[in-house]
Design a protein around this motif. Structure first.
Motif, short mmCIF file in Angstrom:
data_model
loop_
_atom_site.label_atom_id
_atom_site.label_comp_id
_atom_site.label_asym_id
_atom_site.label_seq_id
_atom_site.Cartn_x
_atom_site.Cartn_y
_atom_site.Cartn_z
N LEU A 44 6.35 -5.16 3.24
CA LEU A 44 5.45 -5.46 2.12
C LEU A 44 6.20 -5.47 0.78
O LEU A 44 7.24 -4.81 0.66
N ARG A 45 5.63 -6.19 -0.16
CA ARG A 45 6.14 -6.17 -1.53
C ARG A 45 4.98 -5.95 -2.49
O ARG A 45 3.82 -6.15 -2.14
N GLY A 46 5.31 -5.59 -3.73
CA GLY A 46 4.29 -5.44 -4.77
C GLY A 46 4.92 -4.70 -5.94
O GLY A 46 5.53 -3.65 -5.76
N TYR A 79 5.28 -1.87 -11.62
CA TYR A 79 5.83 -1.93 -12.98
C TYR A 79 6.32 -3.36 -13.18
O TYR A 79 7.24 -3.80 -12.50
N LYS A 80 5.65 -4.08 -14.08
CA LYS A 80 5.91 -5.52 -14.21
C LYS A 80 6.68 -5.86 -15.48
O LYS A 80 6.22 -5.55 -16.58
N PRO A 81 7.82 -6.51 -15.32
CA PRO A 81 8.51 -7.02 -16.51
C PRO A 81 7.79 -8.28 -16.98
O PRO A 81 7.65 -9.22 -16.21
N THR A 127 8.17 -13.28 -0.35
CA THR A 127 7.18 -14.29 -0.74
C THR A 127 5.94 -13.61 -1.28
O THR A 127 5.45 -12.64 -0.69
N GLU A 128 5.42 -14.15 -2.38
CA GLU A 128 4.18 -13.59 -2.94
C GLU A 128 2.99 -14.21 -2.23
O GLU A 128 2.89 -15.43 -2.10
N THR A 129 2.07 -13.33 -1.80
CA THR A 129 0.90 -13.81 -1.05
C THR A 129 -0.39 -13.31 -1.70
O THR A 129 -0.38 -12.39 -2.53
MN MN Z 1 6.00 -12.14 -9.42
#
Ligand code: MN
Ligand code: PEP
Length: 375
Positions: A147-149, A152-154, A322-324
């Motif tokens: 999994l990804r996520g 903390y978003k730049p 991959t973003e899903t």
């Molecule tokens: Mn992204």
């Protein structure tokens, strides 16, 4: 630092290992074809190298030399100043899930990392994770799904949503607990490496932080496996040097990730970033590290993610991230990278296509590579 040692000289080997450990290094032993084995000292080895004359005098040591400047900890071929060369084994980076299965990057089988750009709600995070697990089960590749996520978003614009922070990490923890799948998440601040790293199975260094040297070193010291995205304006060599910052702290569990470059040629809106696929091949030849590809951030549009992913398979990448999105309805509520998120049923078809590619096309590519002397 490279040392040639007569095979069977166990006590000298132990002594060299002890000295390495004393100065915060470790050793990597490669068996030679003749009577000598080669020892490579991993990490920042300036202290160790100061003992080179002592090392040369130890029983069974044939030669000891300092490697020429470069990214020696991750290089596929390490050379001395006088041109001697040691070819090293490729590295396999393992990330184990609560399900007990190890995801092995660089072991010849594509690793599928998927999940939302960022966790926003528990339901959304769990739904993504459960669908990812179902895809893994359907195709018998659960040991290759992760999994990804990003909690903390730049963000380029300071007024944009910047993620849920530790609340988002808790959602990823819950998804792991529920599905057994391990997760990777981004860390942006060297002060947060330990706090986030205690939770995450793998840390991601994003494109904007690819040359944040304090962060690279902190991730290196922490020691958990890491994905290092290439800076969107970085030469391939600069990317390798960034990886070397991590490796120099003794952490070789690095997976390189190409995610596209900013160029003039992306103007006109037909893609978000320019994928540099040849850099994937170059990275595989120049370094021992596994290389993955991010088809989402090169695309910016979910309708062109799959062709980018398959194109990267043609460059023999070790995996994709991959973003899903769990359902089309959620797109209007997604606060970051909504337009590039692939709906899970489409992603499932992509996984199937990649598995077919791996089975039917990849063997031909590998054979052509061998004909060209590339291994
Ligand atoms: Mn992204
Ligand atoms: C991401 O993975 O969501 C991300 C921000 O990636 P990048 O650093 O490649 O832009």
């Amino acid at each position: 630092m490279i040392i040639e040692l007569e095979r069977g000289r166990q006590s000298t080997l132990d002594q060299i290992r002890d000295i390495a450990v004393r100065f915060g290094n470790r050793i990597e032993l490669s068996e030679g074809t003749g009577v000598f084995d080669t020892i490579l000292v991993i990490g920042d080895n300036r202290e160790f190298a100061a003992r080179i004359d002592f090392i040369r005098g130890l029983p069974g040591v044939q030669a000891a030399w300092e490697a020429s400047a470069g990214y020696n900890n991750i290089a596929r071929v390490v050379r001395s100043r006088d041109g001697r060369a040691v070819q090293r084994e490729r590295r396999i980076v393992e990330v184990r899930g609560l399900d007990g299965k190890a995801r092995r990057f660089g072991a010849g089988k594509h690793i599928f990392i998927c999940g939302p750009d960022s966790p926003q709600t528990l339901d959304q995070t769990l739904a993504n994770a459960r669908l990812a697990r179902a895809i893994g089960e359907k195709f018998g590749v659960l040991d290759r799904v992760m999994l990804r996520g990003g909690a903390y978003k730049p963000r380029t614009r300071p007024t944009d949503w910047r993620g849920l922070g530790m609340k988002g990490i808790a959602m990823l923890d819950a998804a792991r607990e529920d599905t057994g799948l391990p997760y990777v998440t981004e860390v942006m601040d060297h002060n947060l490496v330990e706090q986030i790293g205690e939770h995450a199975d793998m840390l991601q260094i994003g494109t904007r932080n690819a040359q944040n040297f304090d962060l690279l070193e902190a991730v290196g010291r922490f020691g958990k496996p890491a994905i290092l995205k290439r800076g969107f304006g970085n030469e391939a060599e600069e990317w390798f040097y960034s990886a070397e910052y991590i490796a120099n702290q003794g952490n070789l569990d690095i997976v390189l990730c190409e995610r596209g470059m900013k160029t003039l040629f992306t103007k006109g809106g037909y893609c978000r970033n320019q994928p540099d696929l040849n850099a994937c091949t170059h990275a595989r030849k120049q370094t021992i590290l596994p290389v993955i590809f991010d088809p989402s951030h090169v695309s910016g549009d979910h309708r062109i993610v799959s062709e980018n992913a398959l194109a990267a398979c043609g460059h023999l990448v070790d995996g994709t991230i991959t973003e899903t999105i769990h359902t089309e309805q959620f797109r209007q509520d997604q606060l970051c990278d909504a337009s590039q998120a692939m709906v899970m049923d489409a992603y499932s078809r992509l996984v199937e296509a990649i598995l077919n590619f791996e089975q039917h096309v990849q063997p031909h590519l590998l054979a052509i590579n061998r004909m060209n002397g590339v291994v």
